[in-house]
Design a protein around this motif. Structure first.
Motif, short mmCIF file in Angstrom:
data_model
loop_
_atom_site.label_atom_id
_atom_site.label_comp_id
_atom_site.label_asym_id
_atom_site.label_seq_id
_atom_site.Cartn_x
_atom_site.Cartn_y
_atom_site.Cartn_z
N ILE A 68 59.25 -36.85 -30.20
CA ILE A 68 59.86 -35.52 -30.35
C ILE A 68 59.57 -34.54 -29.22
CG2 ILE A 68 59.96 -35.68 -32.85
CD1 ILE A 68 57.60 -33.81 -32.99
N SER A 69 58.67 -34.85 -28.31
CA SER A 69 58.35 -33.81 -27.33
C SER A 69 59.13 -33.99 -26.03
CB SER A 69 56.85 -33.78 -27.05
OG SER A 69 56.48 -34.89 -26.27
N ASP A 70 59.37 -32.87 -25.37
CA ASP A 70 60.03 -32.90 -24.07
C ASP A 70 58.98 -32.90 -22.96
OD1 ASP A 70 62.80 -32.48 -25.13
OD2 ASP A 70 61.82 -30.68 -25.89
N TYR A 71 57.92 -32.14 -23.22
CA TYR A 71 56.81 -32.07 -22.26
C TYR A 71 55.53 -32.47 -22.98
CZ TYR A 71 59.92 -29.52 -19.16
OH TYR A 71 60.97 -29.16 -18.36
N SER A 72 54.60 -33.02 -22.21
CA SER A 72 53.32 -33.40 -22.82
C SER A 72 52.17 -32.96 -21.94
CB SER A 72 53.23 -34.92 -22.99
OG SER A 72 54.07 -35.33 -24.02
N MET A 73 51.08 -32.58 -22.65
CA MET A 73 49.83 -32.31 -21.96
C MET A 73 48.84 -33.35 -22.43
SD MET A 73 49.17 -28.30 -22.49
CE MET A 73 50.41 -27.09 -22.16
N PHE A 74 48.03 -33.81 -21.52
CA PHE A 74 46.93 -34.66 -21.95
C PHE A 74 45.62 -33.95 -21.63
CE2 PHE A 74 43.70 -37.86 -20.76
CZ PHE A 74 43.46 -38.34 -22.04
N MET A 75 44.82 -33.76 -22.64
CA MET A 75 43.53 -33.09 -22.45
C MET A 75 42.40 -34.08 -22.65
SD MET A 75 43.92 -29.43 -24.39
CE MET A 75 42.29 -28.88 -23.86
N TYR A 76 41.34 -33.85 -21.90
CA TYR A 76 40.18 -34.71 -22.06
C TYR A 76 38.94 -33.88 -21.78
CZ TYR A 76 37.20 -38.81 -21.63
OH TYR A 76 36.22 -39.73 -21.81
N LEU A 77 37.99 -33.91 -22.70
CA LEU A 77 36.74 -33.14 -22.56
C LEU A 77 36.98 -31.68 -22.17
CD1 LEU A 77 34.46 -35.78 -20.77
CD2 LEU A 77 34.56 -35.23 -23.21
N GLY A 78 37.98 -31.07 -22.77
CA GLY A 78 38.20 -29.65 -22.55
C GLY A 78 39.09 -29.32 -21.36
N GLU A 79 39.39 -30.34 -20.55
CA GLU A 79 40.22 -30.08 -19.37
C GLU A 79 41.64 -30.57 -19.60
OE1 GLU A 79 38.61 -31.01 -15.40
OE2 GLU A 79 36.75 -31.37 -16.50
N LEU A 80 42.55 -29.87 -18.95
CA LEU A 80 43.95 -30.35 -18.95
C LEU A 80 44.06 -31.34 -17.81
CD1 LEU A 80 46.81 -30.27 -19.94
CD2 LEU A 80 47.22 -28.28 -18.49
N ILE A 81 44.18 -32.62 -18.15
CA ILE A 81 44.17 -33.66 -17.13
C ILE A 81 45.54 -33.84 -16.53
CG2 ILE A 81 43.69 -36.11 -16.71
CD1 ILE A 81 41.23 -34.50 -17.47
N LYS A 118 58.67 -38.11 -20.85
CA LYS A 118 59.20 -39.40 -20.37
C LYS A 118 58.39 -39.89 -19.18
CE LYS A 118 64.05 -38.95 -21.10
NZ LYS A 118 64.57 -37.84 -20.35
N ASP A 119 58.25 -39.01 -18.18
CA ASP A 119 57.51 -39.40 -16.98
C ASP A 119 56.09 -39.83 -17.33
OD1 ASP A 119 59.78 -38.57 -15.80
OD2 ASP A 119 58.94 -36.65 -15.07
N MET A 120 55.46 -39.02 -18.19
CA MET A 120 54.05 -39.29 -18.47
C MET A 120 53.88 -40.62 -19.19
SD MET A 120 51.21 -37.12 -20.52
CE MET A 120 51.16 -35.64 -19.58
N PHE A 121 54.77 -40.91 -20.10
CA PHE A 121 54.60 -42.17 -20.84
C PHE A 121 54.97 -43.37 -19.97
CE2 PHE A 121 53.43 -41.71 -25.32
CZ PHE A 121 53.34 -40.34 -25.40
N ILE A 122 55.91 -43.19 -19.06
CA ILE A 122 56.30 -44.33 -18.22
C ILE A 122 55.30 -44.52 -17.08
CG2 ILE A 122 58.08 -45.21 -16.66
CD1 ILE A 122 60.11 -43.68 -18.40
N LYS A 123 54.94 -43.41 -16.46
CA LYS A 123 54.11 -43.56 -15.28
C LYS A 123 53.08 -42.43 -15.21
CE LYS A 123 54.67 -44.82 -10.43
NZ LYS A 123 53.47 -44.07 -10.03
N PRO A 124 52.02 -42.56 -16.01
CA PRO A 124 50.99 -41.52 -15.97
C PRO A 124 50.33 -41.48 -14.59
CG PRO A 124 50.26 -43.38 -17.27
CD PRO A 124 51.69 -43.63 -16.95
N ILE A 125 49.97 -40.29 -14.17
CA ILE A 125 49.40 -40.16 -12.83
C ILE A 125 47.89 -40.39 -12.86
CG2 ILE A 125 48.99 -38.53 -10.96
CD1 ILE A 125 51.74 -37.27 -11.82
#
Ligand code: ATP
Ligand code: MG
Lengths: 260, 288
Positions: free
Chosen positions: A221-234, A240-247
Motif C-alpha cells: 500500500i505505500s508509495d514511499y518507504s522509510m527504513f529506520m534502524y537503531l533510531g536512524e533513518l537509514i 518500489k525502488d527500495m524493495f527492488i534495489k535497496p541501497i
C-alpha cells in the motif's frame, strides 16, 4: 543513504534533524530528516524498538505529555513550525490512529466520530454534525454497516469496525495528514485487508504516514518507504525502488528477513 | 485397570475439595447466624410505625413490655438523622475525595503525591473515635458551639475521604492508557480529558467507591457519640444535636425496656449495608 529526500517537492510535512530521547544518554530517534509527500502513503519500517513510534508521535507532539522527553530539531507542517501551533490546531490538521482500536467506551458511534469537536467544546449545528458523521463514516466504508445503530456504543463493534471508527474519528476534522501506528497489527486478515484498501483510497484526499512491522503491507500500500534502524533513518525512497534495489546493506538485510 | 497413582490423586482431590467446602462454611456461618438472629428477634418490630414514628420513651416501652405487646414507636428520628448526616458528609467528602484522587492519579510519579498517598493511608487507619474527638474540637467547640449534625458529618466525612480517594485513583488507573491518548491525539486539553473522558469511563468504579464508603460509615457509632450526641426528635438543623440509627441502637441497649428495638434497628441497619454492597457489586459486575 538514498538522496531521494531532497527530491520530495512540496512536502506536506518536513522533518529536520529531529532527535528524541527518553533519557539523555540513549536517544530513541537520532537526527532524522525527511519530507513527506502530499497525497501519498508513506510507510515507516524497521525492527522493533528502532524508534518508529517515537518518530511518529513527535509529529503531532504526543511527547508533550511527558515532560522528561528531550526533543531537538524542527517539524514543519505546510511550512509552519509545529511547535508554534497550538496542540489543538496541530492535531486538527494531523490525525492519529493507534495500534489497538480505542473508541471512547462511554460514547455512541455517532459521538465517537465527532469526539474531537465534542471534547474540545466546539459547537456544531445538528445538520453539520450529521453531515460530518456521515461523511467520515462513508470515508472509512463503515456507514452502511452502522447507519442504523449510530446511537449504540462504539465498543460493540468488531475489532476491525472499531479501528475504522477510529480512523473516521481522525478524519472528522478533515486533517491534512493522518498518522497510523501499526493500525492493523491487532486485526484479523479480513479486517486488515479492508483497512489497507481504505488507506489506498484515502490518499486521494489525505497524506498518510503509516508505521508498519509488516513488510508486505508496506509493499502493498505505500508509495514511499522509510527504513529506520537503531533510531536512524537509514534509507528513504520510492517503495518500489527500495524493495527492488535497496541501497543500504542494512535495508537489504531487513527486507530479506535477515533480522526483524 | 487399577491405577494406584490416579486413585491416590482422586482421593487427594476429594479431600481438598471437602476441606475447602468446610472452610467456606466456617466463613459464611457468622453472617448467616447474624442474619438469622436479627430476623428472628427483630422482625416483630418491623412495621409501618417503625419507619414513621420517633423512638418511644422508656415509660411507653415499659408499659408495652409489661403487657406483652410490641413496643410502640419506631426509629424515624434515627433514620432521618443518619440520612441527613450521611448526606452532609457525602457533600463534603465526595468532591474533595474525587479531587484528591484525580490529583494523585495525575501526579502519580511526583514525590509530594507519594506523601499525600501515605497521609491518606494513615488517615484510613485512624480509629473512628479519634476522628470523633477531632470533629468535637473543630466543630462542636468552635463552630456550632454544641453537639450537632455538622460535627457528626465532619467526622464521617473524614472517614469517607481515604476510601473515596483511593478508589478514585485506582479506578482512573484501570482505564487503559490508549483511551487517554485517543483524547490527546484529538487535541483535547488534559483537564477536559479527565472530566469528559476518564470520569465518565470510570463512572461505575467511582460510584462503587462512594457507595462502599457510605456503607462503611453508616453504622459508625463512636464518633457520633462525641459529635451528634443523639436526639429524641427528628432534627434537620445542621447545628443541633441529631440522632442516628446506630446511636439509637446504643440507647436502646442501655434501656432494659427497649431490648426488642435493638434487634429490629440492627436488622434495618444490616439490610441497608447489605443493599449498598449488593448495588456496588452490581456496578462492578456491569463494569467488567
Ligand atoms: N516511554 C518510554 N520511556 C523510555 N523509553 C522508551 C519509551 N518508549 C519507547 N522507549 C524506547 O525507545 C526506543 C524506541 O521505541 P519505539 O517505541 O519508538 O520503537 P518502535 O520502532 O515503535 O518499536 P515497535 O516496533 O516495537 O513498536 C526503544 O528502545 C524503546 O525501548
Ligand atoms: Mg511502535
Amino acid at each position: 543513504m538514498s538522496d531521494l529526500i531532497k527530491h520530495i517537492d512540496d512536502p506536506v510535512l518536513e522533518i529536520r534533524n529531529l532527535s528524541v530521547a527518553y533519557n539523555k544518554d540513549k536517544p530513541a530517534v537520532t537526527d532524522v530528516s525527511a519530507g513527506i509527500k502530499k497525497n501519498k502513503v508513506t510507510a515507516i519500517m524497521g525492527p522493533s524498538g528502532c524508534g518508529k513510534s517515537t518518530l511518529l508521535r513527535a509529529i503531532n507532539r504526543m511527547h508533550d505529555l511527558y515532560p522528561n522527553i528531550d526533543i531537538n530539531g524542527d517539524i514543519l507542517l505546510n511550512g509552519e513550525e509545529t511547535t508554534n501551533m497550538s496542540t489543538i490546531m496541530l492535531r486538527r490538521k494531523i490525525g492519529m490512529v493507534f495500534q489497538r482500536p480505542n473508541p471512547f467506551p462511554t460514547m455512541s458511534i455517532h459521538d465517537n466520530v465527532i469526539a474531537g469537536y465534542k471534547l474540545n467544546g466546539i459547537r456544531l449545528k445538528k445538520s453539520d454534525r450529521n453531515e460530518i458523521v456521515e461523511k467520515s463514516l462513508r470515508d472509512v466504508a463503515l456507514w452502511d454497516e452502522v447507519k442504523d445503530s449510530l446511537t449504540k456504543k462504539g465498543t460493540f463493534l468488531s475489532g476491525g469496525q472499531q479501528q475504522r471508527l477510529c480512523i473516521a474519528r481522525a478524519l472528522a476534522f478533515r486533517p491534512d495528514m493522518i498518522l497510523l501506528d501499526e493500525p492493523t497489527s491487532a486485526l484479523d486478515p479480513v479486517a486488515t485487508k479492508k483497512v489497507e484498501e481504505l488507506l489506498t483510497q484515502l490518499k486521494e484526499h489525505y497524506t498518510i504516514l503509516l508505521v508498519t512491522h509488516n513488510m508486505s503491507q508496506a509493499a502493498r500500500i505505500s508509495d514511499y518507504s522509510m527504513f529506520m534502524y537503531l533510531g536512524e533513518l537509514i534509507e528513504y525512497g520510492k517503495t518500489k525502488d527500495m524493495f527492488i534495489k535497496p541501497i543500504d546493506k542494512r535495508t537489504e538485510e531487513y527486507l530479506t528477513g535477515k533480522f526483524s | 485397570m487399577e491405577n494406584p497413582t490416579l486413585n491416590k490423586r482422586i482421593v487427594k482431590d476429594r479431600l481438598f475439595a471437602g476441606g475447602i467446602f468446610l472452610l467456606s462454611m466456617v466463613t459464611i456461618s457468622p453472617i448467616v447466624l447474624i442474619i438469622y438472629k436479627l430476623v428472628s428477634k427483630g422482625y416483630r418490630q418491623i412495621n409501618f410505625d417503625f419507619f414513621s414514628k420517633k423512638a418511644p420513651d422508656t415509660y411507653e416501652a415499659m408499659v408495652a413490655v409489661n403487657s406483652g405487646e410490641i413496643i410502640p414507636g419506631g426509629i424515624l428520628n434515627g433514620i432521618t438523622g443518619t440520612l441527613f448526616m450521611v448526606l452532609i458528609a457525602s457533600a463534603m467528602a465526595i468532591p474533595i475525595g474525587l479531587m484528591i484522587g484525580i490529583f494523585l492519579y495525575d501526579q502519580k510519579t511526583k514525590r509530594y503525591a507519594g506523601i499525600v498517598r501515605d497521609i491518606v493511608d494513615i488517615l484510613q487507619g485512624v480509629p473512628s473515635i479519634v476522628l470523633g474527638l477531632i470533629a468535637y474540637f473543630w466543630v462542636v467547640k468552635n463552630i456550632t458551639h454544641g453537639f450537632s449534625a455538622l460535627a457528626g458529618s465532619t467526622a464521617l466525612a473524614i472517614m469517607m475521604l481515604p476510601l473515596i480517594i483511593r478508589s478514585t485513583e485506582e479506578t482512573l488507573k484501570m482505564i487503559p492508557e490508549s483511551i487517554r491518548e485517543a483524547g490527546f491525539a484529538l487535541g483535547v486539553p488534559y483537564h477536559k480529558i479527565i472530566l469528559r473522558v476518564l470520569i465518565p469511563s470510570g463512572f461505575s468504579g467511582l460510584a462503587t467507591g462512594i457507595l462502599l464508603a457510605i456503607s462503611r460509615i453508616i453504622g459508625e457509632t463512636a464518633p457520633l457519640m462525641l459529635t451528634a450526641l443523639g436526639s429524641m426528635e427528628v432534627n434537620l438543623n445542621m447545628t443541633k444535636p441529631t440522632s442516628a440509627v446506630p446511636l439509637l441502637i446504643w440507647e436502646f441497649y442501655n434501656d432494659p425496656n427497649m431490648i426488642d428495638l435493638i434487634w429490629s434497628s440492627s436488622l434495618f441497619l444490616m439490610m441497608v449495608v447489605l443493599l449498598l454492597n449488593l448495588v456496588s457489586k452490581q456496578l462492578i459486575a456491569k463494569r467488567s
